[in-house]
Design a protein around this motif. Sequence first.
Motif, PDB file in Angstrom:
ATOM      1  N   PRO A 101      16.847  -3.398  67.568  1.00 40.60           N
ATOM      2  CA  PRO A 101      17.258  -5.264  68.022  1.00 40.60           C
ATOM      3  C   PRO A 101      16.220  -5.927  67.397  1.00 40.60           C
ATOM      4  O   PRO A 101      16.506  -7.969  66.975  1.00 40.60           O
ATOM      5  CB  PRO A 101      16.786  -4.770  69.572  1.00 40.60           C
ATOM      6  CG  PRO A 101      16.822  -3.678  70.090  1.00 40.60           C
ATOM      7  CD  PRO A 101      16.427  -2.590  69.022  1.00 40.60           C
ATOM      8  N   ILE A 102      15.319  -5.838  67.153  1.00 40.34           N
ATOM      9  CA  ILE A 102      14.261  -7.450  66.612  1.00 40.34           C
ATOM     10  C   ILE A 102      13.616  -6.101  64.692  1.00 40.34           C
ATOM     11  O   ILE A 102      12.993  -5.320  65.218  1.00 40.34           O
ATOM     12  CB  ILE A 102      13.031  -7.263  67.239  1.00 40.34           C
ATOM     13  CG1 ILE A 102      14.119  -8.357  68.534  1.00 40.34           C
ATOM     14  CG2 ILE A 102      12.234  -8.422  66.450  1.00 40.34           C
ATOM     15  CD1 ILE A 102      12.563  -8.966  69.086  1.00 40.34           C
ATOM     16  N   GLN A 147       8.375 -11.733  58.998  1.00 43.46           N
ATOM     17  CA  GLN A 147       9.774 -12.060  58.987  1.00 43.46           C
ATOM     18  C   GLN A 147      10.447 -11.235  60.340  1.00 43.46           C
ATOM     19  O   GLN A 147       9.861 -10.414  60.059  1.00 43.46           O
ATOM     20  CB  GLN A 147      10.399 -12.576  57.918  1.00 43.46           C
ATOM     21  CG  GLN A 147      12.024 -12.492  57.662  1.00 43.46           C
ATOM     22  CD  GLN A 147      12.644 -12.871  56.770  1.00 43.46           C
ATOM     23  OE1 GLN A 147      12.112 -13.783  55.722  1.00 43.46           O
ATOM     24  NE2 GLN A 147      14.215 -12.287  56.594  1.00 43.46           N
ATOM     25  N   LEU A 148      11.349 -12.014  61.600  1.00 49.15           N
ATOM     26  CA  LEU A 148      11.403 -11.464  62.055  1.00 49.15           C
ATOM     27  C   LEU A 148      12.995 -12.285  62.174  1.00 49.15           C
ATOM     28  O   LEU A 148      13.609 -12.646  62.138  1.00 49.15           O
ATOM     29  CB  LEU A 148      10.696 -11.511  63.467  1.00 49.15           C
ATOM     30  CG  LEU A 148      10.109 -11.155  63.932  1.00 49.15           C
ATOM     31  CD1 LEU A 148       8.226 -11.532  62.659  1.00 49.15           C
ATOM     32  CD2 LEU A 148       8.886 -11.344  65.338  1.00 49.15           C
ATOM     33  N   THR A 149      13.546 -10.817  62.275  1.00 47.98           N
ATOM     34  CA  THR A 149      15.216 -10.569  62.664  1.00 47.98           C
ATOM     35  C   THR A 149      15.322 -10.123  63.813  1.00 47.98           C
ATOM     36  O   THR A 149      15.935  -8.909  64.359  1.00 47.98           O
ATOM     37  CB  THR A 149      16.354 -10.232  61.671  1.00 47.98           C
ATOM     38  OG1 THR A 149      15.490 -10.334  60.495  1.00 47.98           O
ATOM     39  CG2 THR A 149      17.708 -10.007  61.684  1.00 47.98           C
ATOM     40  N   ALA A 150      15.754 -11.352  64.870  1.00 50.43           N
ATOM     41  CA  ALA A 150      16.405 -10.483  65.889  1.00 50.43           C
ATOM     42  C   ALA A 150      18.245 -10.801  65.728  1.00 50.43           C
ATOM     43  O   ALA A 150      18.620 -11.662  65.751  1.00 50.43           O
ATOM     44  CB  ALA A 150      15.903 -11.719  67.610  1.00 50.43           C
ATOM     45  N   HIS A 151      18.766  -9.415  67.219  1.00 51.70           N
ATOM     46  CA  HIS A 151      19.915  -9.141  66.923  1.00 51.70           C
ATOM     47  C   HIS A 151      20.686  -8.857  68.567  1.00 51.70           C
ATOM     48  O   HIS A 151      20.349  -8.317  68.871  1.00 51.70           O
ATOM     49  CB  HIS A 151      20.272  -8.026  66.047  1.00 51.70           C
ATOM     50  CG  HIS A 151      19.679  -7.856  65.128  1.00 51.70           C
ATOM     51  ND1 HIS A 151      19.882  -8.589  63.938  1.00 51.70           N
ATOM     52  CD2 HIS A 151      18.701  -7.028  64.876  1.00 51.70           C
ATOM     53  CE1 HIS A 151      19.512  -8.016  62.785  1.00 51.70           C
ATOM     54  NE2 HIS A 151      18.897  -7.127  63.251  1.00 51.70           N
ATOM     55  N   SER A 164      22.298 -12.720  64.299  1.00 54.91           N
ATOM     56  CA  SER A 164      21.009 -12.926  63.484  1.00 54.91           C
ATOM     57  C   SER A 164      20.204 -13.666  63.617  1.00 54.91           C
ATOM     58  O   SER A 164      20.780 -14.406  63.359  1.00 54.91           O
ATOM     59  CB  SER A 164      20.526 -11.745  62.588  1.00 54.91           C
ATOM     60  OG  SER A 164      21.675 -10.584  62.924  1.00 54.91           O
ATOM     61  N   LEU A 165      18.992 -13.669  64.558  1.00 58.67           N
ATOM     62  CA  LEU A 165      18.175 -14.836  64.176  1.00 58.67           C
ATOM     63  C   LEU A 165      17.501 -14.920  63.220  1.00 58.67           C
ATOM     64  O   LEU A 165      16.427 -13.688  63.990  1.00 58.67           O
ATOM     65  CB  LEU A 165      18.430 -15.431  65.378  1.00 58.67           C
ATOM     66  CG  LEU A 165      19.057 -15.800  66.275  1.00 58.67           C
ATOM     67  CD1 LEU A 165      18.491 -16.398  68.142  1.00 58.67           C
ATOM     68  CD2 LEU A 165      20.092 -16.761  66.297  1.00 58.67           C
ATOM     69  N   ILE A 166      16.953 -15.966  62.522  1.00 55.39           N
ATOM     70  CA  ILE A 166      15.777 -15.223  61.580  1.00 55.39           C
ATOM     71  C   ILE A 166      14.822 -16.265  62.204  1.00 55.39           C
ATOM     72  O   ILE A 166      15.053 -17.232  62.250  1.00 55.39           O
ATOM     73  CB  ILE A 166      16.501 -15.359  60.357  1.00 55.39           C
ATOM     74  CG1 ILE A 166      18.002 -14.790  59.923  1.00 55.39           C
ATOM     75  CG2 ILE A 166      15.008 -15.165  58.977  1.00 55.39           C
ATOM     76  CD1 ILE A 166      18.527 -15.045  59.041  1.00 55.39           C
ATOM     77  N   GLY A 167      13.765 -15.416  61.912  1.00 57.90           N
ATOM     78  CA  GLY A 167      12.650 -16.624  62.020  1.00 57.90           C
ATOM     79  C   GLY A 167      11.153 -15.723  61.477  1.00 57.90           C
ATOM     80  O   GLY A 167      11.023 -14.761  60.867  1.00 57.90           O
ATOM     81  N   GLY A 168      10.375 -16.143  60.402  1.00 55.81           N
ATOM     82  CA  GLY A 168       9.697 -16.245  58.851  1.00 55.81           C
ATOM     83  C   GLY A 168       8.344 -16.775  59.027  1.00 55.81           C
ATOM     84  O   GLY A 168       8.801 -18.407  58.954  1.00 55.81           O
ATOM     85  N   PHE A 169       7.393 -16.707  58.777  1.00 55.60           N
ATOM     86  CA  PHE A 169       6.287 -17.539  58.529  1.00 55.60           C
ATOM     87  C   PHE A 169       5.509 -17.384  57.369  1.00 55.60           C
ATOM     88  O   PHE A 169       4.959 -15.851  57.097  1.00 55.60           O
ATOM     89  CB  PHE A 169       5.297 -17.799  60.166  1.00 55.60           C
ATOM     90  CG  PHE A 169       4.323 -16.522  59.905  1.00 55.60           C
ATOM     91  CD1 PHE A 169       2.756 -16.300  59.855  1.00 55.60           C
ATOM     92  CD2 PHE A 169       5.096 -15.513  60.348  1.00 55.60           C
ATOM     93  CE1 PHE A 169       2.561 -15.814  60.459  1.00 55.60           C
ATOM     94  CE2 PHE A 169       4.284 -13.838  60.742  1.00 55.60           C
ATOM     95  CZ  PHE A 169       3.236 -14.180  60.845  1.00 55.60           C
ATOM     96  N   ARG A 170       3.917 -17.499  56.837  1.00 53.85           N
ATOM     97  CA  ARG A 170       3.554 -18.082  56.014  1.00 53.85           C
ATOM     98  C   ARG A 170       2.478 -18.940  56.098  1.00 53.85           C
ATOM     99  O   ARG A 170       2.520 -19.805  56.307  1.00 53.85           O
ATOM    100  CB  ARG A 170       3.757 -17.740  54.024  1.00 53.85           C
ATOM    101  CG  ARG A 170       2.595 -16.705  53.548  1.00 53.85           C
ATOM    102  CD  ARG A 170       2.931 -16.829  52.098  1.00 53.85           C
ATOM    103  NE  ARG A 170       2.416 -15.601  51.882  1.00 53.85           N
ATOM    104  CZ  ARG A 170       2.235 -14.969  51.382  1.00 53.85           C
ATOM    105  NH1 ARG A 170       3.588 -14.586  52.171  1.00 53.85           N
ATOM    106  NH2 ARG A 170       1.768 -13.975  50.392  1.00 53.85           N
ATOM    107  N   LEU A 171       0.908 -18.368  56.517  1.00 50.92           N
ATOM    108  CA  LEU A 171       0.025 -18.989  56.489  1.00 50.92           C
ATOM    109  C   LEU A 171      -1.341 -18.804  55.634  1.00 50.92           C
ATOM    110  O   LEU A 171      -1.783 -17.815  55.669  1.00 50.92           O
ATOM    111  CB  LEU A 171      -0.796 -18.462  57.982  1.00 50.92           C
ATOM    112  CG  LEU A 171      -1.984 -19.203  58.369  1.00 50.92           C
ATOM    113  CD1 LEU A 171      -1.897 -20.722  58.790  1.00 50.92           C
ATOM    114  CD2 LEU A 171      -2.918 -18.110  59.709  1.00 50.92           C
TER     115      LEU A 171
END
Length: 764
Positions: free
Chosen positions: A374-375, A426-430, A436-443
């Motif tokens: 699911p994720i 990076q996370l991809t939720a279904h 699919s919803l995509i969210g990513g980051f870099r600190l």
Amino acid sequence: MTYCRNAFLLCTVAATLSFPAIAAAQEAASVPAAPAADDIVVTAQKREQNLQNVPVSVSVLSAATLADNRVSGLEQLSQVSPSISFTNSANTRGQGLAIRGIGTLNFSDGVEPSVSTVIDGVVIGRSAASFFDFNDISRIEVLRGPQGTLFGKNSSAGALNIVTEKPSLHKSEFEGSASYSTFNDVRLKGSGSVVLDEGRAALRLSGFRSTADGIITNTLNGQKLNNTNSWGVRGKFLFEPSDVTSIYIIGDYGENNRNCCASTVRSVLPTTVYYNGQTRAALLSAQELGPLNREVTLDGETFNRQHAGGGSIEINTELGGQTITSITAYRAFQVFDNNDADQVSLPVISVNNARQRQRQFTQELRLTSPAGQPIDYVVGLFYFWQDVVSRTQVKGNLTVNLPPGKYLGNQVDRGITTKNVAAFGQLTAHPTDKLSLIGGFRLTADQEVAFFDRTILPGAVAAMPSLGGPAYVSPTLKATDTDFGFKLGAQYQFSPDIMGYFTFTRGYKGPALNLLNNLTAATVSSGLAVLKPEIARNWEGGIRTTLFDRLLTFNVTGFYETFNDFQAQTYNALLTTFALTNAGKLTTKGAEVEAIIRAGKGLTLSGNLAYSDTNVRGLVIGCYPGQTAAQGCMTGGKQDVSGEPLINAPKWAYTVDARYATDIGDRLRGSANLAFTYRSQVFFNYRDPSTRQPGYGLLNGRLSVETSDGRYRLSIFGKNLTNRHFSSYIAAGTLDTSAKGAGYTQLLTPDAFRTVGVEAAVRF
């Protein structure tokens, strides 16, 4: 600007949302089709996926594509990938790649490239270390737009993910080839994989040797310049002690020793006179000046001696269904180069050299979820350390009539240490089977510390103006910054064969330090020696389709990309000096189209189109020689180039390719490949009409016959079959400028001329 951007993106979104009607005609299903034998697998999201299911603008260059077009290095990728541009230079330190028209051209050790090169998971810290001969390449993934979320470091404009062939755990094999072509171009390549323990351990070794005559002749001594002379080896060990654990060790080393890279003269300014009264026109009167000039008259040396090598250890194991990946790597690069910048047989600037040494250490840790959950997620930590030390020398009489044996000159010693620490994910939720919803980051945390020491060259009577300067030791230069980059998007699977996506990405490249030869105390005290970080923002939407029972693959991407405070290097031909600055804003918008048609048994047609409309805002540089007030030259010899397209950024570029293979009797198989690439006109200096390279197209072809078992193959090939001449860089000649005009020089490569050859290969 916001409204223009939204209007542009609306077209892409509308195209995406219109596809449900097409999808209705396809097989109704909620998940992508199972992978087929001809699917292209990429790792653009740090896991193996079918290219058609990846919400990233990425194109893949296979080993076959590289071989068919005789592409042997990054500098030739623009011939097979229309989104890429390459700008040549007098040495590899100044060469640069661009994606969608955005890239870094810089001689300063304190500025990183904006297009990242990643080899088998290892980021290459210096642009010069990226230019090497391809050897045992499996594929190259061209990732367009900011890629900092997962690839990080210096990828604000894009990334080249280079993947080499892995050892086989189940089959020992060997392949080798030898070719000969125009300019006495000889290339030998070989690779072999040996199974040490069936299914558990294997070793792969590969190597190459390439030589070719230079295409430029020095009339002073008959020496051939801009030749090829390189070799390299790579060893790999793959060990899988269990079903869930693998250990992958890679080591490589290569050398490139060339009499390179000499410019030739296109034109001269009749009024250019040197310190002894001789004119440039008279000194070069024996040459046939122009776009096809392949002669120089140099009293100084022209060479580029570099070698690079390193090793990496990649460990993958599973824990609770999650994959843990560790990549530890160390690399080193060294170069010693010189060019005779004045291009005449007088010691005007006959010594213009650099010795540079780079070392880097990287460590990446990743945690990857299993696919189909699911994720899905990839999270990790990254550490980068780099140390660059260099010494440059500039020596000559310049325009001063000095006593015999006397000269002007500078020596500059400098070094910079860079540390970069980052957490990324990076996370991809279904939420549904299709959405699919995509969210990513870099600190990211960046730190750079540098020193700079310019002295008068021992034996010199004074400093070299412009290219050097009076003795100066700067205080310790430092730059630190912390940034949070991110990516947001959505992906929708209209049918098993049609996918659409839309993403927004904020990219980042850390601050830079000005370590050019002509650094001054005024620049340092004003704070201008530290350049601001480079911030990229990319709005992107695309459609990925596989239609008509897999006969057609058709992909379209639209993008709108901006760069704030782009780290730019400019050259003032009248003052013979380079400068570093943050450009106010760069913009590139356009579309990319890729298609593959499986037209029939053995016949495949493919094409790639890139349209990039680029411009710059808030960049003030020196006027080009001869530029008038009516042409934009302001008081003080400056011009504001706002609204102009970026240098060496073609608006249109495309490639078309046809491949056909068929059996010839019972024991032989024949194949043919024909490829054409086109790039529209570019300028190598803002507004300067004398640096215009008209649009041109290159035609490449290959015919092969091989045994039906694939063991033996004989090929004939040709590059640039229509003999279309072009320059890979055009610039005003050093000290051949005035307020009324200038003479111009160019860099030529063998690809600017027709070459033909033959290749024999064996595999077993």
